[in-house]
Scaffold this motif. Structure first.
Motif, short mmCIF file in Angstrom:
data_model
loop_
_atom_site.label_atom_id
_atom_site.label_comp_id
_atom_site.label_asym_id
_atom_site.label_seq_id
_atom_site.Cartn_x
_atom_site.Cartn_y
_atom_site.Cartn_z
N MET A 1 0.84 -1.19 0.00
CA MET A 1 0.00 0.00 0.00
C MET A 1 0.88 1.25 0.00
N ARG A 2 0.35 2.30 -0.58
CA ARG A 2 1.04 3.59 -0.58
C ARG A 2 0.21 4.57 0.24
N TYR A 3 0.82 5.06 1.30
CA TYR A 3 0.13 5.99 2.18
C TYR A 3 0.84 7.34 2.17
N ALA A 4 0.09 8.39 2.49
CA ALA A 4 0.66 9.72 2.68
C ALA A 4 0.26 10.23 4.06
N ILE A 5 1.19 10.87 4.75
CA ILE A 5 0.94 11.47 6.06
C ILE A 5 1.27 12.94 5.98
N VAL A 6 0.33 13.77 6.39
CA VAL A 6 0.51 15.22 6.38
C VAL A 6 0.58 15.70 7.82
N SER A 7 1.66 16.38 8.17
CA SER A 7 1.80 16.91 9.53
C SER A 7 2.60 18.20 9.49
N GLU A 8 2.16 19.16 10.29
CA GLU A 8 2.88 20.43 10.35
C GLU A 8 3.90 20.46 11.48
N THR A 9 4.10 19.32 12.13
CA THR A 9 5.17 19.19 13.12
C THR A 9 5.72 17.78 13.05
N TYR A 10 7.05 17.67 13.23
CA TYR A 10 7.72 16.38 13.08
C TYR A 10 9.10 16.50 13.72
N PRO A 11 9.63 15.41 14.34
CA PRO A 11 10.97 15.48 14.93
C PRO A 11 12.01 15.98 13.90
N GLU A 13 11.53 18.33 16.16
CA GLU A 13 10.64 19.06 17.06
C GLU A 13 10.14 18.09 18.13
N VAL A 14 10.06 18.57 19.36
CA VAL A 14 9.69 17.71 20.48
C VAL A 14 8.32 18.12 21.00
N ASN A 15 7.31 17.36 20.67
CA ASN A 15 5.97 17.53 21.21
C ASN A 15 5.20 16.24 20.93
N GLY A 16 4.08 16.09 21.59
CA GLY A 16 3.33 14.84 21.48
C GLY A 16 2.88 14.53 20.07
N VAL A 17 2.46 15.55 19.32
CA VAL A 17 1.98 15.30 17.97
C VAL A 17 3.12 14.82 17.08
N ALA A 18 4.25 15.52 17.14
CA ALA A 18 5.39 15.15 16.29
C ALA A 18 5.84 13.73 16.55
N LEU A 19 5.96 13.37 17.82
CA LEU A 19 6.45 12.03 18.16
C LEU A 19 5.44 10.95 17.82
N THR A 20 4.15 11.26 17.99
CA THR A 20 3.11 10.29 17.63
C THR A 20 3.10 10.04 16.13
N VAL A 21 3.20 11.12 15.35
CA VAL A 21 3.23 10.98 13.89
C VAL A 21 4.44 10.16 13.45
N GLN A 22 5.59 10.45 14.03
CA GLN A 22 6.78 9.69 13.68
C GLN A 22 6.60 8.20 13.99
N GLY A 23 6.00 7.90 15.14
CA GLY A 23 5.77 6.51 15.50
C GLY A 23 4.84 5.80 14.53
N LEU A 24 3.78 6.49 14.11
CA LEU A 24 2.84 5.89 13.15
C LEU A 24 3.50 5.68 11.79
N GLU A 25 4.29 6.67 11.37
CA GLU A 25 4.98 6.55 10.08
C GLU A 25 5.94 5.36 10.10
N ARG A 26 6.75 5.26 11.14
CA ARG A 26 7.69 4.15 11.24
C ARG A 26 6.98 2.82 11.32
N GLY A 27 5.86 2.79 12.03
CA GLY A 27 5.11 1.55 12.14
C GLY A 27 4.59 1.06 10.80
N LEU A 28 4.10 1.98 9.97
CA LEU A 28 3.63 1.59 8.64
C LEU A 28 4.78 1.11 7.77
N ARG A 29 5.92 1.79 7.86
CA ARG A 29 7.09 1.35 7.08
C ARG A 29 7.53 -0.05 7.51
#
Length: 383
Positions: A1-11, A13-29
């Motif tokens: 599958m090919r997925y796209a993730i859109v986020s205006e914060t990402y490591p 940067e240190v905050n809950g959203v950035a780290l959660t998005v990174q975790g989801l992205e890595r999990g899909l990979r």
């Protein structure tokens, strides 16, 4: 599958959203999927980005130094997704870039899920604009209802949003890395740097040092404990606009700045009590990290605390807004080494099942379900 993730914060940067998005992205990979991350270009960042990134225009975010929001990018997204459309899209933030992504997805018939990560409506009262809370919630509802599913981390938030007209609200639990965050990371040398006597308790706060975190309550709770245990120290991990004021008014506090990775895990595990007084969190990832680290936690009974913290076993989950109970819990747990020891032993079990691989599988299933349901008919971007 090919997925796209859109986020205006990402490591980084240190905050809950950035780290959660990174975790989801890595999990899909890790599950073998092709994932493209779309985010704003950081200040001073040049070049096209990584092999699996699409960098877009951004601008500084007021009151949040170092963070940027994405500018509208509808034409750029249309061009990219017409050439190589994702099977499904996840939009993590509600800024202009997120709106552009949803508008483009609707136009091209790409299934899209959104993530409800931040209670911007609750932030209004913390910045002196409580009268704007209803308008902020209406704005967020309009945004999320343009997607095909809204992902939330708790049953409590799921029910709250459903009762207020949010469509297709789906619970996706948060994960915590229980290998990195563990009681075994406790570091006596670090405690000595904090100026602690052997038996004195270290109270910790981890997170953005900002008005919306209700930090004056944490200060009052610590001072009440300190009146019982004079050797107690209050350790602050993070940064933000309130740091200078707190440091000026409380010269005995220990400010450690932003910590990442193993250093953050050592700071957590080396503490004896975590105070989390915020009432504006959508979830509070740091609560999971504290519990995984074996640190008894005092928080209000909502978000991650309601979902995972058993009052009296892992710390205290006090009634939302009951500041007297919050302070009393800090004093009770912080001054009782035997009680803290029992809670320290019990806390990791509270989050043991929240494995990143399990959450990634659930996230994958949600996106696949949207894709299997068939691409929705292309809809007008103004619908």
């Amino acid at each position: 599958m090919r997925y796209a993730i859109v986020s205006e914060t990402y490591p980084p940067e240190v905050n809950g959203v950035a780290l959660t998005v990174q975790g989801l992205e890595r999990g899909l990979r890790d599950r073998g999927h092709d994932v493209v991350l779309l985010r704003p270009r950081r200040a001073g960042e040049t070049g096209p980005g990584g092999a699996h990134e699409l960098l877009l225009r951004g601008a500084p975010l007021p009151r949040y130094p170092g963070l940027r929001f994405g500018l509208p990018a509808t034409q750029r997204l249309q061009s990219a997704w017409r050439a190589s459309p994702p099977d499904a899209l996840y939009v993590a933030t509600e800024g202009p870039l997120g709106w552009s992504a949803l508008r483009t997805a609707r136009r091209l018939g790409i299934p899209a899920a959104t993530g409800f990560h931040t209670r911007f409506d609750a932030y209004m009262r913390d910045y002196g604009a409580a009268f704007l809370e209803p308008a902020a919630l209406r704005w967020m509802r309009h945004f999320h209802n343009r997607g095909d599913a809204t992902l939330v981390p708790t049953r409590e938030l799921q029910q709250f949003l459903q009762a207020r007209g949010f469509d297709h609200v789906v619970r996706l639990p948060r994960a915590v890395d229980t290998v990195s965050f563990s009681p075994c990371r406790r570091d006596p040398a670090l405690r000595a740097q904090w100026g602690l006597a052997t038996a004195a308790p270290a109270v910790i706060h981890v997170g953005r040092i900002a008005a919306e975190k209700n930090l004056d309550l944490a200060v009052r709770a610590f001072r009440a404990l300190q009146s019982r245990r004079t050797g107690a120290r209050f350790v602050w991990v993070g940064d933000g606009p309130e740091r200078a004021r707190l440091a000026r008014e409380n010269p005995d506090f220990v400010f450690c700045g932003v910590q990442r990775g193993e250093a953050l895990a050592r700071h957590f595990a080396s503490a004896d009590l975590f105070l989390f007084p915020s009432r504006s969190e959508t979830f509070g990832n740091v609560t999971l990290e504290a519990l995984a680290s074996g640190v008894p936690t005092v928080a209000f009974d909502y978000g991650a605390a309601r979902e995972h913290l058993h009052d009296g076993v892992h710390g205290a989950a006090t009634a939302d807004g009951d500041e007297a109970a919050f302070i009393a819990a800090c004093v009770r747990i912080g001054s009782d080494a035997t009680l803290r020891g029992a809670m320290r032993d019990a806390a990791p079990a509270a989050v043991a099942a929240l494995r990143p691989a399990r959450v990634a599988a659930d996230f994958d299933d949600i996106l696949k379900a949207l894709q299997r349901a068939g691409r929705p008919d292309a809809r007008s971007a103004t619908a």
